[in-house]
Enzyme design. Structure first.
Site, PDB file in Angstrom:
ATOM      1  N   THR A  78     -55.339-101.367 -80.229  1.00  0.00           N
ATOM      2  CA  THR A  78     -55.431-100.832 -78.862  1.00  0.00           C
ATOM      3  C   THR A  78     -54.879-101.891 -77.911  1.00  0.00           C
ATOM      4  OG1 THR A  78     -57.634-101.729 -78.649  1.00  0.00           O
ATOM      5  CG2 THR A  78     -57.476 -99.456 -79.373  1.00  0.00           C
ATOM      6  N   GLU A 131     -57.329 -94.362 -80.998  1.00  0.00           N
ATOM      7  CA  GLU A 131     -58.444 -94.037 -81.893  1.00  0.00           C
ATOM      8  C   GLU A 131     -58.399 -92.601 -82.398  1.00  0.00           C
ATOM      9  OE1 GLU A 131     -58.562 -95.752 -79.130  1.00  0.00           O
ATOM     10  OE2 GLU A 131     -60.098 -97.312 -79.157  1.00  0.00           O
ATOM     11  N   LYS A 145     -68.171 -95.489 -57.485  1.00  0.00           N
ATOM     12  CA  LYS A 145     -69.525 -95.039 -57.162  1.00  0.00           C
ATOM     13  C   LYS A 145     -69.835 -95.391 -55.718  1.00  0.00           C
ATOM     14  CE  LYS A 145     -70.422 -95.602 -61.892  1.00  0.00           C
ATOM     15  NZ  LYS A 145     -69.824 -96.706 -62.601  1.00  0.00           N
ATOM     16  N   TRP A 169     -70.305 -90.052 -57.369  1.00  0.00           N
ATOM     17  CA  TRP A 169     -69.111 -90.446 -58.103  1.00  0.00           C
ATOM     18  C   TRP A 169     -67.869 -89.889 -57.430  1.00  0.00           C
ATOM     19  CZ3 TRP A 169     -69.521 -90.217 -64.155  1.00  0.00           C
ATOM     20  CH2 TRP A 169     -70.517 -91.109 -64.569  1.00  0.00           C
TER      21      TRP A 169
HETATM   22  P1  ADP Z   1     -52.223 -93.712 -75.689  1.00  0.00           P
HETATM   23  O1  ADP Z   1     -51.687 -94.491 -74.550  1.00  0.00           O
HETATM   24  O2  ADP Z   1     -51.292 -93.585 -76.804  1.00  0.00           O
HETATM   25  O3  ADP Z   1     -52.761 -92.389 -75.281  1.00  0.00           O
HETATM   26  P2  ADP Z   1     -54.343 -95.639 -75.738  1.00  0.00           P
HETATM   27  O4  ADP Z   1     -55.369 -95.770 -76.790  1.00  0.00           O
HETATM   28  O5  ADP Z   1     -53.540 -96.821 -75.349  1.00  0.00           O
HETATM   29  O6  ADP Z   1     -53.427 -94.512 -76.307  1.00  0.00           O
HETATM   30  O7  ADP Z   1     -54.968 -95.047 -74.421  1.00  0.00           O
HETATM   31  C1  ADP Z   1     -55.799 -93.922 -74.451  1.00  0.00           C
HETATM   32  C2  ADP Z   1     -56.260 -93.612 -73.053  1.00  0.00           C
HETATM   33  O8  ADP Z   1     -55.161 -93.234 -72.235  1.00  0.00           O
HETATM   34  C3  ADP Z   1     -57.190 -92.415 -73.013  1.00  0.00           C
HETATM   35  O9  ADP Z   1     -58.507 -92.758 -73.351  1.00  0.00           O
HETATM   36  C4  ADP Z   1     -57.040 -91.972 -71.565  1.00  0.00           C
HETATM   37  O10 ADP Z   1     -57.817 -92.747 -70.691  1.00  0.00           O
HETATM   38  C5  ADP Z   1     -55.583 -92.265 -71.281  1.00  0.00           C
HETATM   39  N1  ADP Z   1     -54.818 -91.027 -71.458  1.00  0.00           N
HETATM   40  C6  ADP Z   1     -54.110 -90.617 -72.518  1.00  0.00           C
HETATM   41  N2  ADP Z   1     -53.542 -89.418 -72.305  1.00  0.00           N
HETATM   42  C7  ADP Z   1     -53.907 -89.027 -71.068  1.00  0.00           C
HETATM   43  C8  ADP Z   1     -53.664 -87.865 -70.258  1.00  0.00           C
HETATM   44  N3  ADP Z   1     -52.908 -86.862 -70.674  1.00  0.00           N
HETATM   45  N4  ADP Z   1     -54.236 -87.828 -69.031  1.00  0.00           N
HETATM   46  C9  ADP Z   1     -54.993 -88.835 -68.593  1.00  0.00           C
HETATM   47  N5  ADP Z   1     -55.254 -89.957 -69.288  1.00  0.00           N
HETATM   48  C10 ADP Z   1     -54.725 -90.059 -70.520  1.00  0.00           C
END
Ligand code: ADP
Length: 546
Positions: A183, A332, A440, A445
């Site tokens: 990650t 993940e 917050k 929120w």
């Molecule tokens: P990736 O960037 O490949 O999706 P990461 O593990 O680096 O994988 O990041 C995942 C996070 O990116 C998610 O938990 C979310 O917060 C954000 N994310 C991924 N896709 C979206 C989406 N379509 N809209 C909003 N946030 C997103």
């Protein structure tokens, strides 16, 4: 005996074997520093087998880790299959991480070999002494292209390929590890997610389904998502499964290069994060008069990694007639978890209403179960109103981080994503924030994502970030930080007024900061932790919110 089906293991090499046998001539094209390289599935399979043999000869054992530090090229694709076909685990490392993070990953994964693009050789030089676990460095180039580098046991990739005869794949269990991704680690050390052959093949099946990415033999796919980023969203596997043409852009992901490549290779489908597509659309908008848009075969793009702004969905539609499929996932989750393909009733919506639906994060696909829970972990209704912490589970969702001591899941087997969301009665997921980014204010929120989406709809705003900054009375108040569109002169008061017509009055940010650029992580996400640090004292003098 009752009849039963054959217990054929779901391995990555079976995907490439299928592609080589039944789609052998289908092209795989990559943009390399010296120009375009053309290959096909038959050749890639042949070379991946050679690589597997070479790796075994060099002592690679089942389960050993091999790192790659490379962009989207054919050689990198060969590694995907060659390393895993020799029973090894390919650890795709993001070369844009900080050097300390790269070093952490090389050591934590105990990589025995590192394959790298010539451009990243210098980055590795100072790290090598601190990563004694790496026995061999392989430069992904021909002998002529090899730079002079001070790296121990440095080998040229084409030399490795030259001497080896084609070998057989090492037989592996479908539950063996295949690819290891870390990650991006905006907080703390990067964490490793190890995908198995089985989880990747199952994920490929769903990507080829109509309500997944609908990848098919009819597609020519421009793969902008990096091969070092969550298996390039699984495309190397789903494309092989159905024999889709693959176009790899190398380092050239600016709007002009993408447009030209897309047109020349008749690409029908492409994937990438919003930042890339904003650059692409800006290029098309600026050069509209001189571009031959009729030569573009693009039908749809898949956008994920961060929220696809509604304006991006709209611009793709009216400028190019291209459908944006919005998807949500994470390292993940391999990553595909929800996909925004339309429902039958959406066919009758007007365009604006359809864009609203497309801006949601899509619906769960088979294999990923999802729910939202409250602060006590109790599930909340999927009524489009309740907001909760998003949890997922399924055969391609992480169970335990690589070398992790404790499970990554709750006691009842759900993975807490760290995202905050609503789920609508028709199954559409709507992300409202990252749990750490929620603002917050006075016990209420405020969704930073809602405010960013509202701000980006203003014609003078190219990119927007909203963060919570400490406030003496309200604990936190929203602060809007924007990058203006080229040649615009945004007026702060007018932007706040614009927002006031779109969100509740108490949610309107206390101020607007105009900057030239916003900080991003190596994967293109807004680095809000950095912004929170920079603007921590911004409202020290603040008065009550309007
Ligand atoms: P990736 O960037 O490949 O999706 P990461 O593990 O680096 O994988 O990041 C995942 C996070 O990116 C998610 O938990 C979310 O917060 C954000 N994310 C991924 N896709 C979206 C989406 N379509 N809209 C909003 N946030 C997103």
């Amino acid at each position: 005996m009752l009849g039963l089906m054959q217990d054929t293991p779901l391995t990555l090499s079976s995907l490439l074997d299928h592609a080589a046998r039944f789609h052998g001539e289908v092209e795989i094209v990559s943009k390399d520093p010296g120009g375009l390289t053309r290959s096909n599935y038959a050749q890639v399979a042949k070379r991946a087998r050679k690589l597997a043999a070479a790796l075994r000869r060099r002592g690679l054992k089942e389960g050993d880790r091999v790192a790659s530090l490379a962009l989207n090229t054919i050689r990198h694709l060969e590694l995907y299959y060659g390393v895993t076909g020799a029973g090894g685990i390919l650890n795709t490392v993001n070369p844009r991480l900080f050097p300390e993070q790269i070093l952490f990953i090389l050591r934590h994964a105990e990589n025995r070999m590192v394959f790298f693009d010539p451009a990243f050789g210098k980055l590795l030089e100072p790290l090598a002494a601190q990563a004694p676990n790496v026995e061999t460095y392989v430069c992904l180039s021909s002998v002529q292209e090899m730079p002079d580098l001070l790296l121990p046991n440095l080998v040229c990739y084409e030399d490795l390929m030259d001497v080896e005869a084609e070998g057989a794949w090492t037989p592996v269990s479908e539950n063996a590890g295949a690819i290891l991704c870390y990650t991006s680690g905006t907080t703390g050390d990067p964490k490793g997610v190890l995908y198995s052959h089985r989880s990747l093949v199952l994920h490929a099946f769903i990507a080829t389904s109509a309500d997944g990415m609908a990848v098919s033999r009819r597609d020519s796919i421009l793969l902008v998502t990096p091969l070092f980023h969550v298996n390039a969203w699984g495309i190397p596997f789903s494309a092989a499964m159905c024999g889709a043409k693959l176009v790899l852009p190398g380092a050239a992901v600016d709007g002009e290069s993408l447009f030209n490549l897309m047109r020349a290779e008749r690409c029908t489908f492409s994937l990438g994060v919003p930042t890339v597509w904003l650059g692409f659309l800006d290029y098309v908008a600026t050069h509209r008069e001189e571009l031959d848009l009729s030569g573009l075969a693009l039908e749809r793009i898949l956008v994920g990694g961060s929220a696809a702004p509604r304006s991006l969905i709209e611009r793709f539609d009216y400028m190019l007639g291209v459908y944006v499929i919005h998807a949500w996932g994470m390292t993940e989750t391999s990553p595909l978890a929800t996909v925004g393909t339309p429902l039958p009733e959406h066919a009758f919506l007007d365009r604006q209403a359809r864009y609203d639906i497309q801006a949601l994060q899509g619906r769960a696909i088979y294999g990923v179960d999802l729910r939202i829970v409250d602060a006590d972990g109790a599930p909340t209704p999927h009524d489009g109103v309740a907001v909760g912490d998003l949890q997922v589970r399924g055969p391609w969702v992480v169970q335990r981080y690589f070398k992790g001591e404790a499970p990554a899941t709750t006691e009842d087997g759900w993975f807490p994503t760290g995202d905050v969301a609503k789920i609508h009665p028709n199954g559409y997921l709507q992300l409202t924030d990252r749990s750490k980014d929620v603002i917050k204010s006075g016990g209420e929120w405020i969704s930073s994502v809602d405010l960013e989406n509202a701000a980006i709809a203003h014609p003078d705003v190219r990119e927007a970030a909203v963060i919570g900054v400490p406030h003496p009375k309200w604990q936190e108040r929203p602060l809007l930080i924007i990058v203006p569109t080229p040649e615009s002169m945004p007026n702060k008061a007018e932007i706040l007024q614009f927002l006031a017509s779109r969100v509740a009055r108490w949610q309107v940010p206390d101020d607007v900061v105009i900057v030239d650029a916003l900080p991003h992580t190596a994967t293109g996400k807004l680095l809000k932790s950095k912004l929170r640090e920079t603007y921590r004292s911004y409202l020290d003098e603040a008065t009550e919110p309007a």
